[in-house]
Design a protein around this motif. Sequence first.
Motif, PDB file in Angstrom:
ATOM      1  N   ASP A  83      97.888 -57.373  43.606  1.00  0.00           N
ATOM      2  CA  ASP A  83      97.981 -56.378  42.535  1.00  0.00           C
ATOM      3  C   ASP A  83      96.603 -55.851  42.160  1.00  0.00           C
ATOM      4  OD1 ASP A  83     100.811 -56.504  42.152  1.00  0.00           O
ATOM      5  OD2 ASP A  83     100.545 -58.419  41.114  1.00  0.00           O
ATOM      6  N   ILE A  84      95.641 -56.754  42.059  1.00  0.00           N
ATOM      7  CA  ILE A  84      94.287 -56.356  41.689  1.00  0.00           C
ATOM      8  C   ILE A  84      93.284 -57.193  42.471  1.00  0.00           C
ATOM      9  CG2 ILE A  84      94.217 -57.903  39.666  1.00  0.00           C
ATOM     10  CD1 ILE A  84      92.505 -55.685  38.283  1.00  0.00           C
ATOM     11  N   THR A  85      92.302 -56.538  43.039  1.00  0.00           N
ATOM     12  CA  THR A  85      91.208 -57.217  43.726  1.00  0.00           C
ATOM     13  C   THR A  85      89.931 -56.911  42.966  1.00  0.00           C
ATOM     14  OG1 THR A  85      92.301 -57.100  45.882  1.00  0.00           O
ATOM     15  CG2 THR A  85      89.895 -57.401  45.869  1.00  0.00           C
ATOM     16  N   ILE A  86      89.249 -57.953  42.577  1.00  0.00           N
ATOM     17  CA  ILE A  86      88.038 -57.826  41.760  1.00  0.00           C
ATOM     18  C   ILE A  86      86.827 -58.022  42.649  1.00  0.00           C
ATOM     19  CG2 ILE A  86      86.764 -58.786  39.796  1.00  0.00           C
ATOM     20  CD1 ILE A  86      89.560 -59.819  38.793  1.00  0.00           C
ATOM     21  N   VAL A  87      85.962 -57.035  42.692  1.00  0.00           N
ATOM     22  CA  VAL A  87      84.730 -57.114  43.475  1.00  0.00           C
ATOM     23  C   VAL A  87      83.614 -57.566  42.550  1.00  0.00           C
ATOM     24  CG1 VAL A  87      83.098 -55.868  44.930  1.00  0.00           C
ATOM     25  CG2 VAL A  87      85.532 -55.277  44.998  1.00  0.00           C
ATOM     26  N   GLY A  88      83.228 -58.839  42.674  1.00  0.00           N
ATOM     27  CA  GLY A  88      82.187 -59.407  41.823  1.00  0.00           C
ATOM     28  C   GLY A  88      82.703 -60.585  41.031  1.00  0.00           C
ATOM     29  N   GLY A  89      82.011 -61.720  41.176  1.00  0.00           N
ATOM     30  CA  GLY A  89      82.437 -62.950  40.504  1.00  0.00           C
ATOM     31  C   GLY A  89      81.515 -63.375  39.389  1.00  0.00           C
ATOM     32  N   GLY A  90      80.873 -62.403  38.722  1.00  0.00           N
ATOM     33  CA  GLY A  90      80.051 -62.702  37.557  1.00  0.00           C
ATOM     34  C   GLY A  90      80.916 -62.820  36.310  1.00  0.00           C
ATOM     35  N   PRO A  91      80.290 -62.841  35.127  1.00  0.00           N
ATOM     36  CA  PRO A  91      81.058 -62.996  33.884  1.00  0.00           C
ATOM     37  C   PRO A  91      82.164 -61.960  33.707  1.00  0.00           C
ATOM     38  CG  PRO A  91      78.730 -63.301  33.448  1.00  0.00           C
ATOM     39  CD  PRO A  91      78.833 -62.832  34.867  1.00  0.00           C
ATOM     40  N   THR A  92      81.873 -60.686  34.010  1.00  0.00           N
ATOM     41  CA  THR A  92      82.883 -59.645  33.847  1.00  0.00           C
ATOM     42  C   THR A  92      84.044 -59.865  34.808  1.00  0.00           C
ATOM     43  OG1 THR A  92      81.240 -58.029  33.104  1.00  0.00           O
ATOM     44  CG2 THR A  92      83.313 -57.160  33.975  1.00  0.00           C
ATOM     45  N   LEU A 117      99.359 -60.677  37.155  1.00  0.00           N
ATOM     46  CA  LEU A 117      99.019 -59.897  38.329  1.00  0.00           C
ATOM     47  C   LEU A 117      98.518 -60.827  39.426  1.00  0.00           C
ATOM     48  CD1 LEU A 117      97.064 -56.917  36.681  1.00  0.00           C
ATOM     49  CD2 LEU A 117      99.516 -57.070  37.222  1.00  0.00           C
ATOM     50  N   LYS A 118      98.916 -60.564  40.640  1.00  0.00           N
ATOM     51  CA  LYS A 118      98.418 -61.316  41.790  1.00  0.00           C
ATOM     52  C   LYS A 118      96.973 -60.878  42.029  1.00  0.00           C
ATOM     53  CE  LYS A 118      99.565 -62.509  46.576  1.00  0.00           C
ATOM     54  NZ  LYS A 118     100.476 -62.247  47.712  1.00  0.00           N
ATOM     55  N   THR A 119      96.044 -61.833  41.928  1.00  0.00           N
ATOM     56  CA  THR A 119      94.624 -61.496  41.784  1.00  0.00           C
ATOM     57  C   THR A 119      93.763 -62.124  42.866  1.00  0.00           C
ATOM     58  OG1 THR A 119      94.945 -61.403  39.378  1.00  0.00           O
ATOM     59  CG2 THR A 119      92.674 -61.565  40.173  1.00  0.00           C
ATOM     60  N   LYS A 120      92.779 -61.368  43.301  1.00  0.00           N
ATOM     61  CA  LYS A 120      91.797 -61.846  44.269  1.00  0.00           C
ATOM     62  C   LYS A 120      90.400 -61.495  43.759  1.00  0.00           C
ATOM     63  CE  LYS A 120      92.525 -61.401  48.717  1.00  0.00           C
ATOM     64  NZ  LYS A 120      92.800 -60.740  50.018  1.00  0.00           N
ATOM     65  N   ILE A 121      89.436 -62.399  43.989  1.00  0.00           N
ATOM     66  CA  ILE A 121      88.033 -62.139  43.674  1.00  0.00           C
ATOM     67  C   ILE A 121      87.240 -62.158  44.978  1.00  0.00           C
ATOM     68  CG2 ILE A 121      85.955 -62.946  42.484  1.00  0.00           C
ATOM     69  CD1 ILE A 121      87.734 -64.347  40.464  1.00  0.00           C
ATOM     70  N   ILE A 122      86.453 -61.115  45.211  1.00  0.00           N
ATOM     71  CA  ILE A 122      85.558 -61.067  46.367  1.00  0.00           C
ATOM     72  C   ILE A 122      84.126 -61.114  45.851  1.00  0.00           C
ATOM     73  CG2 ILE A 122      84.743 -59.680  48.308  1.00  0.00           C
ATOM     74  CD1 ILE A 122      87.550 -58.526  48.534  1.00  0.00           C
ATOM     75  N   GLU A 123      83.371 -62.117  46.277  1.00  0.00           N
ATOM     76  CA  GLU A 123      82.005 -62.348  45.790  1.00  0.00           C
ATOM     77  C   GLU A 123      81.059 -62.540  46.971  1.00  0.00           C
ATOM     78  OE1 GLU A 123      78.630 -62.768  44.371  1.00  0.00           O
ATOM     79  OE2 GLU A 123      80.148 -62.454  42.805  1.00  0.00           O
ATOM     80  N   ALA A 124      79.942 -61.802  46.965  1.00  0.00           N
ATOM     81  CA  ALA A 124      78.994 -61.871  48.076  1.00  0.00           C
ATOM     82  C   ALA A 124      78.213 -63.180  48.100  1.00  0.00           C
ATOM     83  CB  ALA A 124      78.025 -60.694  48.007  1.00  0.00           C
ATOM     84  N   LEU A 183      84.494 -66.177  48.790  1.00  0.00           N
ATOM     85  CA  LEU A 183      83.062 -66.291  48.540  1.00  0.00           C
ATOM     86  C   LEU A 183      82.273 -65.992  49.807  1.00  0.00           C
ATOM     87  CD1 LEU A 183      83.008 -69.542  46.349  1.00  0.00           C
ATOM     88  CD2 LEU A 183      83.117 -67.159  45.589  1.00  0.00           C
ATOM     89  N   GLU A 184      80.994 -65.671  49.613  1.00  0.00           N
ATOM     90  CA  GLU A 184      80.102 -65.291  50.720  1.00  0.00           C
ATOM     91  C   GLU A 184      80.727 -64.174  51.558  1.00  0.00           C
ATOM     92  OE1 GLU A 184      77.397 -68.525  52.436  1.00  0.00           O
ATOM     93  OE2 GLU A 184      79.219 -69.641  51.945  1.00  0.00           O
ATOM     94  N   GLU A 185      81.289 -63.221  50.878  1.00  0.00           N
ATOM     95  CA  GLU A 185      81.973 -62.112  51.543  1.00  0.00           C
ATOM     96  C   GLU A 185      81.567 -60.817  50.839  1.00  0.00           C
ATOM     97  OE1 GLU A 185      86.506 -61.070  53.063  1.00  0.00           O
ATOM     98  OE2 GLU A 185      85.995 -63.047  52.299  1.00  0.00           O
ATOM     99  N   ARG A 186      80.822 -59.988  51.534  1.00  0.00           N
ATOM    100  CA  ARG A 186      80.301 -58.766  50.934  1.00  0.00           C
ATOM    101  C   ARG A 186      81.229 -57.591  51.211  1.00  0.00           C
ATOM    102  NH1 ARG A 186      74.438 -55.877  52.078  1.00  0.00           N
ATOM    103  NH2 ARG A 186      74.178 -54.962  50.005  1.00  0.00           N
ATOM    104  N   ALA A 187      81.582 -56.865  50.157  1.00  0.00           N
ATOM    105  CA  ALA A 187      82.437 -55.696  50.299  1.00  0.00           C
ATOM    106  C   ALA A 187      81.644 -54.555  50.926  1.00  0.00           C
ATOM    107  CB  ALA A 187      82.986 -55.279  48.943  1.00  0.00           C
TER     108      ALA A 187
END
Length: 332
Positions: free
Chosen positions: A9-18, A31-38, A86-90
């Motif tokens: 449903d939502i993919t979040i680019v960035g795993g900081g506070p926001t 929502l089915k959620t994913k976080i992608i963090e470099a 993690l360790e995955e850059r968009a």
Amino acid sequence: MNKSSDLYDITIVGGGPTGLFAAFYAGMRELKTKIIEALPELGGQLSVLYPEKYIYDVPGFPKILSKELVKNLIEQAMTANPTLCLEERALTLRRREDGILELETTKGLHISRTVLIAAGVGAFSPNKLSIPDAEKFEGRGVFYFVREKALLKGKKILIVGGGDSAVDWALNLKDEAEKVTLVHRRDVFRAHESSVKQLFHAGIDIFLFWEVKELHGNERLEEALIFNNKTRETKVLPVDVVLINIGFKADPGPIRNWPVEFEGRHIKINGRMETSLPGVYAAGDIAHDPASVYFDLIVIGYAQAAVAVNCAANYINPKATLFPGHSSERSS
């Protein structure tokens, strides 16, 4: 290329506070959620640059260490069971004719109904001290950020800079170090006024209009030669550590080429945190609404994350309420 066939449903680019708060709030909206963090860990700049630094402007905490705030944010976010990458850059973002969004990363392809860009300032690197031997002593007395404050206990520390990081570290380390000295190339500070006031009443040696000219030592740093940029007077200070806080260079990287409108270094958003690409939202330091005032504060990122997620939920299902009610009204 690996392809994730699961539609989120939502993919979040960035795993900081926001991004972390957005993940929690997405869970509130089921929502089915994913976080992608470099980076290899969550927390963004708080984890990488300032884990031992106190933060004073987070609601509900008179003060809290960055690493403790990150720990709490992660615990809160994980209640929503988001998928972590993690360790995955968009790298690229595109919108298909059916409205589904495709995110290509260094590890594969992800598909999502909506995307929230919460990438902070992007990739960051410290401004280096451009003097002889600064690079030679990096890691052996010259540091640009502090990962373990305990390693500085009992040291003679010279802090360079006049922004929030320099002033906060001077105050943070004054009771841990043998001696703290701060040099600033001018007499105007960029740090918060209350912090500067504390600085001048903290018993810290402060040299205004002074800069570092040379660093000396054998295997490790032993002394710093500083000079007054008005009178050209010089002084030699015995030091164990020089902590350089003169800012960072930030680069949004591949995001700069995504099909969303930028204004300067920020992604342009409206009051619903929508970008120029339908289904794509932005929040935190990377986002700015030209009709509003810009503040790079964690609390602003939190608020924008909540708005973005609620609007994303309504975008996915127009029949869903925009505001679901307060968390205290939910059954446990």
